[in-house]
Scaffold this motif. Structure first.
Motif, PDB file in Angstrom:
ATOM      1  N   LEU A  24       0.783  -1.430  -0.588  1.00 51.36           N
ATOM      2  CA  LEU A  24       0.393   0.147   0.108  1.00 51.36           C
ATOM      3  C   LEU A  24       0.622   1.587   0.226  1.00 51.36           C
ATOM      4  O   LEU A  24       0.901   2.447  -0.168  1.00 51.36           O
ATOM      5  N   ASP A  25       2.510   1.234  -0.401  1.00 54.04           N
ATOM      6  CA  ASP A  25       3.093   2.245  -0.183  1.00 54.04           C
ATOM      7  C   ASP A  25       3.268   3.023   1.049  1.00 54.04           C
ATOM      8  O   ASP A  25       3.360   4.285   0.965  1.00 54.04           O
ATOM      9  N   VAL A  78      -7.427   4.161  -3.913  1.00 52.91           N
ATOM     10  CA  VAL A  78      -6.284   4.549  -4.482  1.00 52.91           C
ATOM     11  C   VAL A  78      -7.003   4.992  -6.139  1.00 52.91           C
ATOM     12  O   VAL A  78      -8.114   4.691  -7.094  1.00 52.91           O
ATOM     13  N   ALA A  84      -3.029  -1.007  -8.173  1.00 50.88           N
ATOM     14  CA  ALA A  84      -2.825  -1.809  -7.059  1.00 50.88           C
ATOM     15  C   ALA A  84      -2.609  -2.235  -6.237  1.00 50.88           C
ATOM     16  O   ALA A  84      -2.512  -3.324  -5.814  1.00 50.88           O
ATOM     17  N   CYS A  85      -3.986  -2.985  -7.255  1.00 48.67           N
ATOM     18  CA  CYS A  85      -4.254  -4.689  -7.244  1.00 48.67           C
ATOM     19  C   CYS A  85      -2.648  -5.452  -7.144  1.00 48.67           C
ATOM     20  O   CYS A  85      -2.068  -6.280  -6.597  1.00 48.67           O
ATOM     21  N   ARG A  87       0.689  -4.343  -7.178  1.00 47.29           N
ATOM     22  CA  ARG A  87       1.060  -4.404  -6.419  1.00 47.29           C
ATOM     23  C   ARG A  87       1.104  -4.834  -4.787  1.00 47.29           C
ATOM     24  O   ARG A  87       2.012  -5.806  -4.441  1.00 47.29           O
ATOM     25  N   LEU A 120      -9.145  -2.394  -2.509  1.00 46.25           N
ATOM     26  CA  LEU A 120      -8.766  -1.211  -2.658  1.00 46.25           C
ATOM     27  C   LEU A 120     -10.006  -0.703  -3.879  1.00 46.25           C
ATOM     28  O   LEU A 120     -10.647  -1.436  -4.071  1.00 46.25           O
TER      29      LEU A 120
END
Length: 135
Positions: A24-25, A78, A84-85, A87, A120
């Protein structure tokens, strides 16, 4: 207005830190003793709480880190859902079904390595206004 903190029980704090920062950074804020870690990068701080499996979770239950369901979970908003998925999956998340589209946007459901569910979400231009009704 009350503030909001998000607490997530994990069995291995080091592994959870690696997962949430990569998936999730997020970034580490502070550490509290040996078993609590603050993550920043969302609207509310997230606290990872290291609690071993089998320890008391509530009056009548113990922690179990197999996939479990709870009506309360975190949704992470996001800009690019597909990226995002990818990642999240690369960091070790488990996808729980296909990405779904709605009038308000798109959503993907996952589980972290500790059995906690999260989503997400990428909003459409109108977001929830696309389905909102006057109160």
């Amino acid at each position: 207005m009350p503030g909001l903190l998000i607490n997530i029980d994990v069995e291995d704090l080091e592994r959870a830190e690696a997962f949430y920062c990569a998936a999730l950074d997020l970034r580490v804020g502070r550490r509290f003793g040996g078993g609590v870690l603050e993550l920043l990068g969302t609207d509310a701080p997230i606290y990872l709480l290291e609690n071993k499996a089998g320890t008391r979770a509530a009056a009548d239950s113990v922690r179990d880190y197999a996939r479990h369901w709870t009506p309360v979970h975190a949704d992470f908003v996001v800009d690019d859902l597909d990226a995002a998925c990818r990642r999240a999956l690369a960091a070790g998340a488990s996808a729980e079904g296909p990405v779904r589209s709605h009038a308000w946007g798109r959503i993907a459901q996952f589980a972290d390595p500790f059995g906690n569910g999260f989503c997400l979400v990428a909003f459409s231009e109108r977001g929830y206004d696309a389905i909102a009704e006057d109160a």
